[in-house]
Design a protein around this motif. Structure first.
Motif, PDB file in Angstrom:
ATOM      1  N   GLN A  32      33.258  -4.953 -33.108  1.00 20.77           N
ATOM      2  CA  GLN A  32      31.353  -3.910 -33.157  1.00 20.77           C
ATOM      3  C   GLN A  32      30.414  -4.812 -33.364  1.00 20.77           C
ATOM      4  O   GLN A  32      29.587  -5.076 -31.989  1.00 20.77           O
ATOM      5  CB  GLN A  32      31.104  -2.980 -34.155  1.00 20.77           C
ATOM      6  N   TYR A  33      30.545  -5.894 -33.883  1.00 17.81           N
ATOM      7  CA  TYR A  33      29.397  -7.020 -34.209  1.00 17.81           C
ATOM      8  C   TYR A  33      29.536  -7.730 -32.228  1.00 17.81           C
ATOM      9  O   TYR A  33      27.882  -7.905 -32.064  1.00 17.81           O
ATOM     10  CB  TYR A  33      29.632  -8.135 -34.659  1.00 17.81           C
ATOM     11  N   TYR A  34      30.958  -8.208 -31.684  1.00 16.65           N
ATOM     12  CA  TYR A  34      30.903  -8.401 -30.790  1.00 16.65           C
ATOM     13  C   TYR A  34      30.125  -7.800 -29.247  1.00 16.65           C
ATOM     14  O   TYR A  34      29.314  -7.383 -28.366  1.00 16.65           O
ATOM     15  CB  TYR A  34      31.836  -8.968 -30.140  1.00 16.65           C
ATOM     16  N   LEU A  35      30.591  -6.204 -29.383  1.00 17.31           N
ATOM     17  CA  LEU A  35      30.382  -4.709 -29.096  1.00 17.31           C
ATOM     18  C   LEU A  35      28.431  -5.511 -28.576  1.00 17.31           C
ATOM     19  O   LEU A  35      27.741  -5.009 -27.875  1.00 17.31           O
ATOM     20  CB  LEU A  35      30.519  -3.834 -29.210  1.00 17.31           C
ATOM     21  N   HIS A  36      27.684  -5.013 -29.802  1.00 13.89           N
ATOM     22  CA  HIS A  36      26.974  -5.548 -29.895  1.00 13.89           C
ATOM     23  C   HIS A  36      25.519  -5.665 -29.513  1.00 13.89           C
ATOM     24  O   HIS A  36      24.890  -5.554 -28.791  1.00 13.89           O
ATOM     25  CB  HIS A  36      26.232  -4.824 -31.628  1.00 13.89           C
ATOM     26  N   PHE A  37      25.966  -7.231 -29.518  1.00 16.21           N
ATOM     27  CA  PHE A  37      25.155  -7.894 -28.962  1.00 16.21           C
ATOM     28  C   PHE A  37      25.712  -8.751 -27.515  1.00 16.21           C
ATOM     29  O   PHE A  37      24.980  -8.876 -27.329  1.00 16.21           O
ATOM     30  CB  PHE A  37      26.129  -9.577 -29.604  1.00 16.21           C
TER      31      PHE A  37
ATOM     32  N   TRP B  92      34.426   2.909 -27.351  1.00 11.37           N
ATOM     33  CA  TRP B  92      35.296   1.518 -26.454  1.00 11.37           C
ATOM     34  C   TRP B  92      36.401   1.808 -27.020  1.00 11.37           C
ATOM     35  O   TRP B  92      37.461   1.498 -26.221  1.00 11.37           O
ATOM     36  CB  TRP B  92      34.520   0.134 -26.552  1.00 11.37           C
ATOM     37  N   LEU B  93      37.222   1.428 -28.307  1.00 11.30           N
ATOM     38  CA  LEU B  93      38.189   1.982 -28.611  1.00 11.30           C
ATOM     39  C   LEU B  93      38.368   3.544 -27.889  1.00 11.30           C
ATOM     40  O   LEU B  93      39.891   3.916 -27.894  1.00 11.30           O
ATOM     41  CB  LEU B  93      38.548   2.462 -30.068  1.00 11.30           C
ATOM     42  N   ALA B  94      38.163   4.736 -27.157  1.00 11.62           N
ATOM     43  CA  ALA B  94      37.992   5.650 -27.100  1.00 11.62           C
ATOM     44  C   ALA B  94      39.040   5.778 -25.468  1.00 11.62           C
ATOM     45  O   ALA B  94      39.607   6.119 -24.961  1.00 11.62           O
ATOM     46  CB  ALA B  94      37.789   7.049 -26.950  1.00 11.62           C
ATOM     47  N   GLU B  95      37.657   4.769 -24.866  1.00 14.84           N
ATOM     48  CA  GLU B  95      38.404   4.331 -23.359  1.00 14.84           C
ATOM     49  C   GLU B  95      39.631   3.474 -23.288  1.00 14.84           C
ATOM     50  O   GLU B  95      39.867   3.414 -22.450  1.00 14.84           O
ATOM     51  CB  GLU B  95      36.782   4.072 -22.522  1.00 14.84           C
ATOM     52  N   HIS B  96      39.232   2.575 -24.038  1.00 13.13           N
ATOM     53  CA  HIS B  96      40.454   0.868 -24.104  1.00 13.13           C
ATOM     54  C   HIS B  96      41.739   1.579 -24.801  1.00 13.13           C
ATOM     55  O   HIS B  96      42.646   0.700 -24.660  1.00 13.13           O
ATOM     56  CB  HIS B  96      40.066  -0.080 -23.931  1.00 13.13           C
ATOM     57  N   LYS B  97      42.046   2.879 -25.316  1.00  9.92           N
ATOM     58  CA  LYS B  97      42.729   2.685 -26.783  1.00  9.92           C
ATOM     59  C   LYS B  97      43.889   4.341 -26.546  1.00  9.92           C
ATOM     60  O   LYS B  97      44.069   4.752 -27.782  1.00  9.92           O
ATOM     61  CB  LYS B  97      42.574   2.350 -27.931  1.00  9.92           C
ATOM     62  N   LYS B  98      44.281   4.570 -25.037  1.00  6.91           N
ATOM     63  CA  LYS B  98      44.148   6.278 -24.661  1.00  6.91           C
ATOM     64  C   LYS B  98      45.750   5.954 -24.615  1.00  6.91           C
ATOM     65  O   LYS B  98      45.874   4.910 -24.720  1.00  6.91           O
ATOM     66  CB  LYS B  98      43.682   6.714 -23.904  1.00  6.91           C
TER      67      LYS B  98
ATOM     68  N   MET C  78      25.842   0.168 -33.276  1.00  8.48           N
ATOM     69  CA  MET C  78      27.338  -0.209 -33.652  1.00  8.48           C
ATOM     70  C   MET C  78      28.607   0.637 -33.660  1.00  8.48           C
ATOM     71  O   MET C  78      29.708   0.532 -33.088  1.00  8.48           O
ATOM     72  CB  MET C  78      27.413  -1.560 -34.437  1.00  8.48           C
ATOM     73  N   LYS C  79      28.556   1.514 -34.379  1.00  8.76           N
ATOM     74  CA  LYS C  79      29.647   2.941 -35.020  1.00  8.76           C
ATOM     75  C   LYS C  79      29.820   3.402 -34.198  1.00  8.76           C
ATOM     76  O   LYS C  79      31.193   3.459 -33.157  1.00  8.76           O
ATOM     77  CB  LYS C  79      30.182   3.575 -36.400  1.00  8.76           C
ATOM     78  N   LYS C  80      28.915   3.796 -33.047  1.00  6.89           N
ATOM     79  CA  LYS C  80      29.297   4.674 -31.845  1.00  6.89           C
ATOM     80  C   LYS C  80      29.137   4.099 -31.328  1.00  6.89           C
ATOM     81  O   LYS C  80      30.835   4.296 -30.134  1.00  6.89           O
ATOM     82  CB  LYS C  80      27.385   5.417 -31.549  1.00  6.89           C
ATOM     83  N   MET C  81      28.891   2.617 -30.873  1.00  4.04           N
ATOM     84  CA  MET C  81      29.605   1.708 -29.752  1.00  4.04           C
ATOM     85  C   MET C  81      31.433   1.154 -29.552  1.00  4.04           C
ATOM     86  O   MET C  81      31.998   1.413 -28.659  1.00  4.04           O
ATOM     87  CB  MET C  81      29.583   0.475 -29.958  1.00  4.04           C
ATOM     88  N   LEU C  82      31.567   1.099 -30.704  1.00  2.00           N
ATOM     89  CA  LEU C  82      32.585   0.484 -31.392  1.00  2.00           C
ATOM     90  C   LEU C  82      33.707   2.648 -30.786  1.00  2.00           C
ATOM     91  O   LEU C  82      34.441   1.818 -30.094  1.00  2.00           O
ATOM     92  CB  LEU C  82      33.373   0.295 -32.669  1.00  2.00           C
ATOM     93  N   ARG C  83      33.462   3.239 -31.977  1.00  4.12           N
ATOM     94  CA  ARG C  83      34.420   4.343 -30.794  1.00  4.12           C
ATOM     95  C   ARG C  83      34.606   4.667 -29.681  1.00  4.12           C
ATOM     96  O   ARG C  83      35.410   5.129 -29.436  1.00  4.12           O
ATOM     97  CB  ARG C  83      33.826   5.586 -32.137  1.00  4.12           C
TER      98      ARG C  83
END
Length: 415
Positions: A86-91, A409-415, A402-407
């Motif tokens: 989540q830190y990398y996503l946000h940055f 990304w995971l929803a789109e890439h971990k189906k 950050m939490k929204k970004m993480l959710r």
């Protein structure tokens, strides 16, 4: 903008400072002037990190594990070891959402220490150049070899001493083949100090008129493109360039008031220096930018301060940074045509850490409804640094962004 010095007559320098101060009555600019008590006659050029290697002619040989440098673009450099995704996503996402089209160059932990999905994410983003920071590290005795450590909380141990071997070497001038790799010629040092070696290595890949920003990744994000509206020169072979430093809030803290800053200066340079600089505002080492030709010499100078002082403390790079500026040790560097220090909240990068003596809403530069951090003139800060020091901003960024970004990304890439 509070101070800019050029290698010209002192009279012209005085006039330039005076004009800037007269245009802005709400300023602490006089506090940022170099010390009159301690001045250091610095060189016109600082040594390269490779100058310690024998025989002469060693060059950076380390290659990125992913991506390629584009020499004619601007770049952001970040040492970003051991964070959660989540830190990398946000940055990263906030940077490229501004329309930034340059390179983002990051050093991350060795593969065994990477958090889940980090490498997959970083290698999926265009224009991200990734280096694995493989190091030879030591136990607390600084002698016994020990793998890179993590704390009980799972964070990287920022106090561990390490070497970076095999990043320099000797190459065949005709074929480019690496003939021999070099061991790190310096004593082991903490990663907060080692990162400047990485920055110097990366900078060799860019033209001298590219703008380079070095920035702490974990606690920074972007609200607009920080590379817009910069002074530009079209000459890729510039002999000198602009350098920007960014201060922390002068009302909230000074070098002598901050225990950490005071200890970094005292242990590196002694009591006389901290006495002379005690009332000076802190200039943040975690956020600096400039044209590559000037940044290259600045990075050499900061690395050289570690070699001269042998201080081992984590965070000592901020002591080096402030010492270089306030003693005028950079003034003679031919490749730095101007050095500008921006007061907190008046430049491209807004350092918020010292403001924690009261809330950002009380300071009046954070709008919780819009989520925007402003400079003191009410314009949005292009770069926000040290966002995690304020409770409301931390909650907004960590939970709502950050939490929204993480959710997502995971929803789109971990189906």
């Amino acid at each position: 903008m509070i101070r800019s010095f050029c290698l010209i007559a002192q009279l012209l320098l005085f006039i330039k400072i005076t004009l800037i101060k007269s245009e802005n009555t709400d300023t602490k600019s006089e506090l940022f002037e170099p010390s009159h008590e301690i001045r250091v006659l610095g060189p016109s050029s600082f040594p390269k990190p490779t100058d310690l290697l024998e025989p002469e002619g060693a060059v950076p040989i380390v290659k990125p594990t992913h991506g390629e440098h584009r020499k004619n673009v601007d770049a952001v450099f970040a040492y970003a070891e051991g964070y959660d995704l989540q830190y990398y996503l946000h940055f990263v996402e906030t940077l490229f959402a501004t329309g930034f089209t340059g390179d983002l160059v990051v050093a991350i932990a060795e593969k065994r220490l990477l958090q889940p999905n980090v490498l997959e994410y970083l290698t999926s983003v265009p224009n991200v150049v990734v280096y694995h920071s493989d190091m030879d590290c030591y136990a607390p005795d600084h002698v016994t070899p020990e793998p890179r450590r993590t704390t009980n909380q799972g964070m990287m141990d920022i106090f561990q001493m390490c070497h970076i071997h095999d990043v320099y070497g000797w190459v065949d001038p005709n074929t480019g083949e690496v003939l021999r790799k070099a061991e790190d010629p310096k004593e082991a040092r903490v990663v907060a100090t080692l990162r400047y070696d990485w920055y110097w290595i990366w900078l060799q890949h860019y033209q001298k008129n590219s703008w380079i920003m070095v920035l702490d990744a974990r606690d920074s994000y972007f609200q607009s493109n920080p590379f817009q509206n910069l002074p530009r020169r079209n000459d890729p072979n510039l002999v000198s360039g602009h350098l920007y430093f960014f201060g922390e809030n002068a009302e909230a803290t000074r070098l002598g008031k901050s225990t950490k800053n005071r200890n970094w200066l005292k242990n590196g340079y002694g009591n006389d220096v901290i006495k002379a600089l005690a009332n000076k505002p802190t200039i943040c080492s975690g956020s600096t930018m400039g044209e590559a030709v000037a940044m290259e010499q600045y990075l050499r100078a900061l690395i050289n301060e570690k070699d001269e002082t042998s201080i081992r403390m984590t965070g000592s790079d901020q002591g080096f940074h402030n010492y270089l500026y306030y003693t005028d040790k950079l003034a003679n560097v031919a490749a730095i045509s101007s050095l500008t220090v921006w007061e907190q909240g008046k430049g491209i990068i807004n350092n918020l850490g010292a403001l924690r003596i009261k809330t950002l809403e009380e300071w009046g530069n954070f709008n919780l409804t819009s989520g925007v951090i402003n400079n003191w003139d009410s314009s949005p800060s292009p770069v926000v640094h040290q966002w995690d020091r304020d409770k409301s901003l931390h909650r907004y960024i960590f939970r709502d962004k950050m939490k929204k970004m993480l959710r997502k990304w995971l929803a789109e890439h971990k189906k």
